[in-house]
Design an enzyme around this catalytic site. Structure first.
Site, PDB file in Angstrom:
ATOM      1  N   GLY A 449     -56.756   5.760  -5.697  1.00 55.63           N
ATOM      2  CA  GLY A 449     -56.495   4.414  -5.198  1.00 55.63           C
ATOM      3  C   GLY A 449     -57.021   3.361  -6.159  1.00 55.63           C
ATOM      4  CB  SER A 450     -58.071  -0.103  -5.535  1.00 56.66           C
ATOM      5  OG  SER A 450     -56.848  -0.448  -4.921  1.00 56.66           O
ATOM      6  CB  SER A 451     -61.863   3.886  -7.308  1.00 53.82           C
ATOM      7  OG  SER A 451     -61.109   5.091  -7.331  1.00 53.82           O
ATOM      8  CE  LYS A 453     -55.587  -1.868  -7.373  1.00 55.07           C
ATOM      9  NZ  LYS A 453     -55.660  -2.746  -6.193  1.00 55.07           N
TER      10      LYS A 453
END
Length: 717
Positions: A449-451, A453
């Protein structure tokens, strides 16, 4: 002597066919009475040459090497065979040579003497390998010549060993090596010698009619009455014998005396108190392998079990005995060779009265080596307490050295249960638990997920396709590149305005990082991930799943590339790998090699040097600081005024298809102390499954905050 041999040879020639008939009769007699043992002599009688004593002894040693004890017996003279039967001869030699695991048996003949007529003495140096090492000794054996000029061995027990007598025995003694212990970085025991409670039954103290007691005992211990009776019926059992039935956890007396004893400890005491009401029951301390942290570190430390027949076959020649233990998982399995040590072994001749005659060979025992891990048991426990009810895993590291300070997987199990003997009921419960407590999650890989980015941002900056100050435009909460995407849209939770790198990181804008990945392009994006260790083995003591960015050799479609930019698509990352990658931000572009074995003299080691420039990592780190410190940051719940923290949250959707609305979510939070002067630096990466209706990644942030507060107490104002 030469002349007499010739005369006898001539007499055999005159007998002609009678000699051949005699040979055939001897063969029949040998088959009936000596197991074919005289074949060598019979064969020789039909040849011109008579074998010499040294030649005969070489043949004897050859038979010995092959385990052909009956053939050896056939070489003995009449007097020797009158003193020991074929059966006793075979049994004695077989028991001795096979009992000491004799191999590579060789005899170096030094001389042959003839002290008197018809007698020859062969002097030789015997050497052989045994279970306790090599044995070498000088010896001699006498051969007696019969009337026809053929030699036969005059055998007694000294042929086996020079100082051996008929009443002596050979014994093999084993001194078990102590298994090494496992410690954390502060010297706290993680695996080693402990104590348990052995429940035993003394038959002579049982009640006159024990039927009801046996039923009661069976229900308390989870052992059938038939099983108990079988133990009591063993040949060695006497009226005053203590017959072991089961090993239980030792009651923690200190815990009982505390103000709030654990429920488990109270139950253990109640069980043992009730057991002691049954006549004949005794409970004593017994040494066992112990795991003080239990379920708090079971996936990391693992456990040992008794070897099986399959283990003994697989590890033949490695010193395992039928009652040895072997590491089954975790550190116990990883460091099995170092921990188990080498058993001592002695092969000795013992006199009839039990005294020692001579030690033939001996190998001193070597206790197993102790292993010290980089783990801090206090931090390990704090993380477990925060996440024990969740399906989760956490990795804690020193971001500057790569030392792994904690590895936690929940839900968990108590590895002590494998030592004490797990009941079938408990085993079935563990395997039937839908939360998979036996699954080691920190060895798996998950959608980040966004970890993910910060990694996408760093790759874009490095490729020169991402301008951190450019406003990518306000797109609302849903976006697609063009109509070629059909009904598929990238969605996000927060409207980002302006859509710059820092602001998009703070609000975790999926649309921004989807656009960033598309502008980076397939090749540069994949090349950047390859440079960061994707599709490669992590250089770590524990084997973990490889991280990937596609199920195929490359990212195939434009939509997959866009989704990969914010940690979805087919991106899967191992948590230890992700934690290692986050070390590049405080280390100015160097990715530290993760370490699990502690060595105070070992220097930190860079795994991936200079993957990005310091300017790029500083830019990403500053944005991640805002994720925690900004009032609108997704990691704001972890904010501390006394610490500079940098981090990134993540929520990954797990669903069967793009249109699936019933899937679950993974929640992530990666956070580290960003002040180089912090005396106890910490990088913590946590993942929790099924957070869709439990607060998303916010749940993980709050739990990590509790860990940070426990590990890094708030300074008094």
């Amino acid at each position: 002597m030469t002349g007499s041999r010739k005369r006898r040879t001539r007499r055999r020639g005159r007998r002609g066919g009678k000699g051949l008939i005699l040979a055939l009769v001897l063969i029949v007699l040998a088959g009936a009475g000596m197991g074919g043992a005289s074949y060598y002599y019979i064969q020789a009688r039909n040849q011109a040459a008579i074998p010499k004593p040294d030649e005969l002894f070489v043949r004897y040693v050859s038979f010995l090497s092959q385990g052909s004890y009956g053939e050896m017996y056939g070489m003995l003279d009449d007097q020797s065979r009158r003193e020991i039967s074929l059966e006793d001869f075979v049994s004695r030699n077989q028991n001795i040579y096979e009992g000491i695991e004799a191999a590579h048996i060789q005899a170096d003949i030094k001389s042959v003497e003839e002290p008197q007529e018809n007698i020859a003495v062969v002097n030789y140096q015997m050497s052989l390998d045994t279970v306790a090492g090599a044995v070498s000794f000088p010896n001699q054996v006498t051969f007696v010549r019969d009337e026809e000029g053929y030699y036969h061995m005059s055998w007694n027990d000294r042929v086996i060993f020079p100082e051996f007598s008929k009443t002596d025995k050979v014994r093999v003694y084993t001194e078990k090596a102590e298994r090494g212990e496992i410690y954390d970085r502060n010297g706290t025991l993680l695996a080693g010698r402990g104590a348990a409670s052995l429940v035993g039954l003394v038959p002579g103290k049982m009640s006159a009619e024990p039927g009801q007691d046996m039923e009661h005992l069976s229900s308390l211990l989870g052992i059938s009455t038939e099983g108990i009776e079988k133990k009591l019926g063993a040949k060695w059992v006497k009226g005053d014998s203590l017959v072991p039935l089961k090993t239980l956890k030792k009651v923690d007396e200190l815990n009982l005396k505390s103000g709030a004893p654990s429920e488990e400890n109270l139950q253990d005491r109640a069980l043992q108190d009730e057991l002691l009401t049954i006549p004949g029951i005794m409970i004593t301390d017994t040494p066992v392998r112990s795991y003080p942290l239990g379920e708090q570190a079971s996936h990391l430390i693992g456990y040992v079990q008794n070897v099986t027949a399959e283990d003994l076959e697989k590890h033949a020649g490695e010193g395992y005995l039928t009652d040895s233990v072997i590491g089954r998982s975790g550190m116990e399995a990883l460091f099995e060779n170092e921990l188990r040590g080498t058993n001592g072994c002695t092969v000795a001749i013992i006199r009839e009265d039990g005294s020692m005659n001579r030690v033939l060979a001996a190998i001193p025992k070597q206790d197993g080596r102790n292993i010290t891990l980089t783990i801090d048991s206090g931090l390990q426990s704090a993380i477990y307490q925060a996440f024990k009810e969740d399906k989760s895993c956490s990795v804690a590291m020193n971001p500057y050295t790569g030392e792994v300070l904690a590895l936690v997987s929940t839900p968990s199990y108590d590895n002590n249960d494998f030592i004490l003997g797990m009941s079938q009921e408990k085993w079935d419960a563990l395997n039937g638990d839908g939360r998979n407590p036996l699954l080691n999650r920190f060895r798996q890989r998950f959608a980040p997920g966004s970890s993910f980015k910060p990694i996408t941002g760093a790759i874009g900056l490095d490729a020169g396709t991402l301008d951190p100050d450019r406003d990518y435009g306000e797109e609302g909460l849903s976006w697609q590149k063009d109509e070629s995407w059909g009904n598929y849209h990238v969605t996000t939770l927060h409207n980002t305005n302006p859509a710059t790198l820092e602001h998009a990181m703070v609000l975790s804008d999926n649309i921004y990082f989807a656009k960033a990945a598309l502008e980076t392009g397939y090749d540069a994006f994949a090349s950047g991930l390859d440079r960061l260790g994707f599709n490669q083995d992590l250089p770590f003591e524990i084997a973990v799943a490889q991280s990937q960015y596609s199920n195929m050799e490359r990212i195939v479609t434009e939509i997959q590339l866009a989704d990969s930019g914010y940690g979805q698509g087919q991106v899967l990352v191992n948590p230890i790998h992700l934690a290692s990658l986050y070390t590049m931000f405080p280390n100015k572009g160097n990715v530290m090699k993760p370490r699990l074995v502690h060595d105070k003299d070992m220097e930190p080691e860079v795994w991936l040097p200079g993957v990005f420039t310091p300017e790029i990592t500083d830019r990403i780190e500053n944005a991640m600081k805002q994720v925690v410190s900004s009032p609108e940051g997704t990691g704001r719940a972890a904010y501390r005024e006394d610490l500079t923290l940098a981090g990134k949250t993540g929520t990954a959707e797990i669903k069967a298809s793009k249109t699936d609305t019933s899937g679950t979510e993974l929640g992530w939070f990666a956070v580290y102390t960003a002040d180089p002067g912090q005396p106890a630096p910490l990088l913590l990466v946590s993942m929790v499954e099924d957070v869709k209706h439990a607060g998303g990644s916010g749940l993980v942030v709050r739990k990590d905050k509790a860990v940070l507060d426990a590990w890094l107490p708030v300074a008094p104002q």
